[in-house]
Design an enzyme around this catalytic site. Structure first.
Site, PDB file in Angstrom:
ATOM      1  N   GLY A 298       0.841  -1.190   0.000  1.00  0.00           N
ATOM      2  CA  GLY A 298       0.000   0.000   0.000  1.00  0.00           C
ATOM      3  C   GLY A 298       0.874   1.237   0.000  1.00  0.00           C
ATOM      4  N   GLU A 299       0.356   2.322   0.560  1.00  0.00           N
ATOM      5  CA  GLU A 299       1.098   3.594   0.701  1.00  0.00           C
ATOM      6  C   GLU A 299       1.318   4.310  -0.627  1.00  0.00           C
ATOM      7  OE1 GLU A 299       4.854   3.162   2.724  1.00  0.00           O
ATOM      8  OE2 GLU A 299       3.981   2.160   4.458  1.00  0.00           O
ATOM      9  N   GLY A 300       0.990   3.670  -1.749  1.00  0.00           N
ATOM     10  CA  GLY A 300       1.294   4.254  -3.058  1.00  0.00           C
ATOM     11  C   GLY A 300       2.626   3.788  -3.622  1.00  0.00           C
TER      12      GLY A 300
END
Lengths: 355, 355
Positions: A315-317
């Site tokens: 996640g987190e980009g």
């Protein structure tokens, strides 16, 4: 209302710019189409930006953070406080996305749209709509009004970044427990069973998987989200950061700026954004294929093809940031490659080419 | 002899450095293993460079150019003269790889190891072993001695680049008609039929495909390459640029420098390099999955996983250059991410994690 105005402003791709870009690509010193999806991306960027020679300018990774009442069911290996604990590391560049955004040459914007704990961290935008969602296993995540507010937070952050010169956005999420609502969103829109959409998240064991599947089933049964109504699905079984991310996508589309999705959570947000305004899909670019099992189903629903296959599940980009380099490459192809004529290279033998 | 010396110098990965790197990765603020293949690459780079915190330094894309006698059978849509015509565009940065190498921040080195035409182009290294191979449909591509010479050209170019500070190499090819010998190499090593290994190359039509399959069959029947002897396969059904590329890989491995393969042709070279010295495999990193159908089979033979899926079929090192950004990202993760302790982030609940 910002949401309605934004939805109205999302237009179609510019077919003329796309045709011109395609013609230029076909004239360049390479077998036609041999740069594959890189060429498709270049053409789409031309249509998005209305410029046959697209220039993207500055890059920003926008991370939306929010918490999830459903963690009280025990669906995650991580304690809820990690959501807020990670935010300083995003800003400092010592979390995964911090490192990868810097590597991509992108600015990072971190937004508290629904973290449970109080957030007073230098650099984090304070846009809290509420302190975490309700537990979707027993009731709605949030009200319809709160969902609209969170969408508008995302829209406004995107518009502000674009006003500051950003021409390529990437989206990232932070929210302990957020694979569960994302799975519920996929199940609601796609008509899948909980087993088909539930994944290991941060690698939960079999026991937690059972809980997760049960929780997704209860969330769908209790809330009965209407799959034809994006806002209904979002507010009943979604999340505040998911709403914020969908808002970022709608905001980007309204200003004709391409926006990269990342993994399971941002792609759930894309499903929501595209249900609310189907035209938004043309402005959304897939980045990586997540290790989370349901991600492939989400991308199929959207008709998008991921280009980076690293089996990541952070996640987190992270995957979106890594893909920015490839997106920029596609524009440089159009700008910098020479044509057969310009380079004095012989033509290919047309009669031998697959038509 | 340079080849023998190089083969002797290729050692094993440094297990201690790899274990230290893995331990560090597991301590960082992310779910264990959540950066997927990025972490696997980081660990491998530690083993390659004998440094648990690998630093790669400068990057170089090495392109080997050579011609193929087999084009007289009509296996390509492109006239042979395009091989030499493309070289100035590589140097000028106006060909695909020129643009992508610059975008990657990599130097580009172009080597004539076997172009049919005379090559006197500023910036192109003149290392011609012979002016194109023989037609493999009727005889060997080259002698065993010429294959060794071409391998040594590649080794020396790699060593020179490494001596100048390169810590990450990418490989690229230029040679009209070179999917045919590459297919023959795959068929020879893997025991596949011509139908299984032949692909569309620069998108040849059905008629040319038939010719190509017939030519591959004839090349194997006429030359009877010994699949247990890498040099035999290379000299009988290979190519001069394929030999040069295999040499680059062996040279890189001998100096413990990671080397990226690109698509169908460079991966054929990797098959040759790994047959000659199986330890070389650990130093070779896959980049993209080509649109050429046999590429997947080659990567399976090598046990390597491509990370970029763009359906490209350009060659030139385009996919390898695009992947350099991801390789560098993997090292930055180790260097720049904080641990749970350093960042004051709570531990995950071990009893819920999949073991």
């Amino acid at each position: 209302m910002l949401l309605e105005k934004t939805l109205r402003e999302i237009g179609d791709l510019d077919q003329t710019a796309m045709e011109t870009a395609q013609k230029r690509l076909d004239s360049l010193i390479k077998p036609p189409g041999s740069l594959g999806i890189l060429e498709e991306i270049a053409v789409r960027l031309a249509g998005i930006t209305r410029n046959p020679c697209p220039q993207l300018g500055k890059k920003t990774v926008i991370i939306m953070a929010g918490d999830h009442g459903v963690v009280e069911e025990g669906v995650s290996v991580a304690p809820q406080e990690i959501t807020v604990q990670m935010l300083p590391a995003f800003i400092a560049g010592s979390a995964g996305i911090g490192v990868l955004a810097k590597h991509a040459g992108a600015r990072i914007v971190v937004v508290d749209v629904g973290v449970a704990a109080p957030v007073d961290i230098p650099g984090v935008l304070q846009r809290k709509v509420r302190a975490g969602t309700g537990n979707i296993a027993v009731g709605p995540a949030m009200s319809r009004e709160e969902a609209v507010q969170a969408l508008e937070v995302g829209i406004q952050v995107a518009l502000d970044e674009i006003d500051s010169g950003a021409g390529l956005l990437a989206t990232g999420d932070m929210g302990i427990g957020n694979t569960t609502p994302s799975s519920a969103i996929l199940a609601a829109f796609g008509g899948y069973s909980a087993e088909e959409v539930a994944g290991r998240g941060t690698l939960v064991n079999d026991q937690v998987m059972k809980v997760k599947i049960d929780v997704i089933n209860r969330a769908l049964e209790t809330n009965k989200p209407d799959r034809e109504d994006g806002l209904d699905v979002l507010s009943k079984v979604g999340g505040l950061e998911i709403a914020g991310l969908a808002g970022v996508m709608l905001g980007a589309a309204s200003r004709r700026v391409p926006v990269l999705i990342d993994g399971f959570i941002t792609t759930a947000a894309a499903l929501v954004a595209c249900k609310i305004q189907p035209k938004a899909r043309e402005y959304i670019i897939a980045s990586h294929l997540s290790g989370e099992q349901g991600h492939r189903l989400m991308l199929e629903q959207l008709g998008l093809t991921p280009v980076v296959h690293l089996n990541m599940r952070l996640g987190e980009g992270a995957g979106a940031a890594l893909t920015m380099h490839l997106i920029e490459a596609s524009t440089k192809i159009i700008h910098e490659m020479a044509s057969f004529d310009e380079a004095g290279v012989s033509d290919l033998e047309e009669d031998k080419i697959l038509s």
